[in-house]
Write a protein that holds these residues in place. Structure first.
Motif, mmCIF file in Angstrom:
data_model
loop_
_atom_site.group_PDB
_atom_site.id
_atom_site.type_symbol
_atom_site.label_atom_id
_atom_site.label_comp_id
_atom_site.label_asym_id
_atom_site.label_seq_id
_atom_site.Cartn_x
_atom_site.Cartn_y
_atom_site.Cartn_z
ATOM 1 N N THR A 183 0.836 -1.212 0.000
ATOM 2 C CA THR A 183 0.000 0.000 0.000
ATOM 3 C C THR A 183 0.868 1.258 0.000
ATOM 4 O O THR A 183 0.635 2.188 -0.782
ATOM 5 C CB THR A 183 -0.935 -0.004 1.228
ATOM 6 N N ASN A 241 1.281 4.105 -3.009
ATOM 7 C CA ASN A 241 1.078 5.545 -2.816
ATOM 8 C C ASN A 241 2.240 6.340 -3.406
ATOM 9 O O ASN A 241 2.038 7.373 -4.033
ATOM 10 C CB ASN A 241 0.919 5.865 -1.328
ATOM 11 N N SER A 294 -18.698 0.885 -1.621
ATOM 12 C CA SER A 294 -18.325 2.302 -1.711
ATOM 13 C C SER A 294 -17.023 2.553 -0.948
ATOM 14 O O SER A 294 -16.272 3.465 -1.292
ATOM 15 C CB SER A 294 -19.448 3.200 -1.184
ATOM 16 N N ASP A 295 -16.732 1.716 0.043
ATOM 17 C CA ASP A 295 -15.512 1.892 0.842
ATOM 18 C C ASP A 295 -14.243 1.690 0.022
ATOM 19 O O ASP A 295 -14.227 0.945 -0.951
ATOM 20 C CB ASP A 295 -15.477 0.861 1.985
ATOM 21 N N ASP A 296 -13.191 2.341 0.481
ATOM 22 C CA ASP A 296 -11.869 2.138 -0.102
ATOM 23 C C ASP A 296 -11.352 0.746 0.293
ATOM 24 O O ASP A 296 -11.957 0.056 1.129
ATOM 25 C CB ASP A 296 -10.917 3.226 0.426
ATOM 26 N N ASP A 333 -7.541 -1.683 0.969
ATOM 27 C CA ASP A 333 -6.114 -1.603 1.291
ATOM 28 C C ASP A 333 -5.402 -2.788 0.628
ATOM 29 O O ASP A 333 -5.682 -3.951 0.950
ATOM 30 C CB ASP A 333 -5.924 -1.644 2.814
ATOM 31 N N ARG A 393 -15.286 -0.233 -6.580
ATOM 32 C CA ARG A 393 -15.995 0.772 -5.787
ATOM 33 C C ARG A 393 -17.118 1.408 -6.592
ATOM 34 O O ARG A 393 -17.073 1.485 -7.821
ATOM 35 C CB ARG A 393 -15.007 1.844 -5.291
ATOM 36 N N LEU A 417 -16.338 9.296 -6.334
ATOM 37 C CA LEU A 417 -14.893 9.160 -6.142
ATOM 38 C C LEU A 417 -14.169 10.404 -6.638
ATOM 39 O O LEU A 417 -14.645 11.075 -7.564
ATOM 40 C CB LEU A 417 -14.373 7.929 -6.901
ATOM 41 N N ASN A 447 -8.216 8.709 -6.079
ATOM 42 C CA ASN A 447 -8.850 7.595 -5.349
ATOM 43 C C ASN A 447 -8.650 6.286 -6.104
ATOM 44 O O ASN A 447 -8.631 6.260 -7.326
ATOM 45 C CB ASN A 447 -10.369 7.825 -5.208
ATOM 46 N N GLN A 448 -8.566 5.220 -5.334
ATOM 47 C CA GLN A 448 -8.571 3.890 -5.929
ATOM 48 C C GLN A 448 -9.994 3.552 -6.367
ATOM 49 O O GLN A 448 -10.946 3.859 -5.658
ATOM 50 C CB GLN A 448 -8.104 2.851 -4.910
#
Lengths: 158, 83, 158, 83
Positions: A21, A25, C15-17, C19, C90, C94, C98-99
């Motif tokens: 991660t 970034n 909808s959440d990001d 990791d 997702r 956004l 954003n991913q």
């Protein structure tokens, strides 16, 4: 004709683990639309020898390793449109399920990242001067070169 | 010249690096290997299988025929197994 | 001849990001040697229209989306030797950087992961029922289908 | 039958979903579109560009010629743009 070289290139040889991660970034330079990662994982079983592996230890040729990987990455930047590349290779003692290598490639269009990441991994396997010794708990054995890896690079030779 | 050895070649030779004065009659990697083989059986053992020996001269892959001089850094190692 | 289906498959529309490090840890089923990830990132600039983008909003067809992605993933498991696949897409609003999408594939041998990840992304782009609307700050416009994506899937049709 | 609309087709039709009693003379997607076009201009506008309309019957991609019945879920949407 060669593409303009504007990719940000980061090559690291380290004993420390890495965090995908965080690395992703850092790859977010120049608004990429796509990031492709390869993560190599230490397996606890050697299928060829039908033996379990307790640990492996990596040595490398400091200086030459970085040069070889940079050459491979530069070549990938000439072949594809890439905004950033990170290569991390761990050295020292590693245990099964540990991460061993990371290649991350960022680009605008996804196929560039897929191909460049695949290319860098294939050449790293055949060119970068690392050597693994496996410990099965009783004895240590140097890993032999895998001829599959010589076959894998053939797809990039045009 | 500096000579470096890695992996099982290092184990056979018994050292990872040595400073070595290149004799004037030794001008190629091939000749260097022949010269080292004449010194003791450890080198002979290390260099026994030519097809398993890779060479770097000044950190670049180089063939057995490469010309060398006393300022070069030469490395001997088996095919790589990283990644 | 079809390969035995033993891959662990995880498909999520949220909808959440997400990791990537956590997702990769979950992919470590059956001792993979290789994990390949694709991460799609929202770009802040539409090159075709030469416009900056303030945000985009994704809608989808609940139920059909999951079915389509599962079909694609199942097909990839028949074509390559894979131990686990995760797809996260997702929805909702956004922002640039954003991913937006994650495809993670774990396998013993790296080329299986590279090809399967590439395959899943290519088919997802042309088959999974998602639609994007872009907001440039003044007006909203539905994104048009990209014909590059129809070209991209051709490499998988044999 | 349930009919669902997505993206700009939803905006043209003015709703995302409707419950619809399929008339007995409407047996295919093509006939359903013709029937809806006869109801008002919103449908006409939504269905004007046939090459931009994708169809799913019971959540599976289906062609315009697909036979339908009153128990089916039909969806109309433009080419997809996810990922």
């Amino acid at each position: 004709m060669k593409k303009k070289h504007t990719a940000i290139i980061d090559v690291r040889i380290q004993s420390d683990d890495f965090d995908v991660t965080k690395e992703n970034n850092k790859l977010q330079n120049d608004e990429p639309g796509a990031i492709v990662n390869f993560v190599g994982i230490v397996r606890g079983f050697d299928e060829k020898k039908n033996e379990s592996i307790k640990s492996l230890t990596l040595e490398h040729y400091p200086g030459m390793t970085e040069l070889e990987i940079e050459n491979i990455v530069n070549e990938s930047c000439e072949r594809w449109s890439i905004s950033a590349v990170t290569v991390i290779h761990r050295i020292g003692k590693l245990l099964p399920s540990n991460q061993i290598v990371f290649v991350g490639v960022a680009s605008k269009h996804r196929q560039d990242s897929f191909d460049a990441c695949n290319f860098v991994m294939d050449w790293l396997k055949t060119q970068a001067p690392f050597w693994k010794i496996e410990d099965d708990g009783n004895k240590k054995k140097w890993v032999e070169f895998n001829s599959r890896d010589n076959d894998a690079v053939k797809k990039w030779i045009v | 010249m500096i000579i470096k050895y890695f992996s099982w070649i290092r184990e056979h030779v018994g050292k990872s690096e040595e400073n070595f004065d290149l004799p004037s009659n030794v001008t190629t990697i091939n000749e260097l290997i022949e010269h080292l083989n004449g010194l003791n059986n450890q080198y002979k053992h290390a260099f026994a299988k030519r097809d398993l020996i890779k060479i770097a001269v000044n950190k670049k892959y180089s063939p057995f025929e490469t010309k060398i001089n006393n300022n070069d850094e030469v490395a001997f190692f088996p095919p790589v197994t990283g990644g």
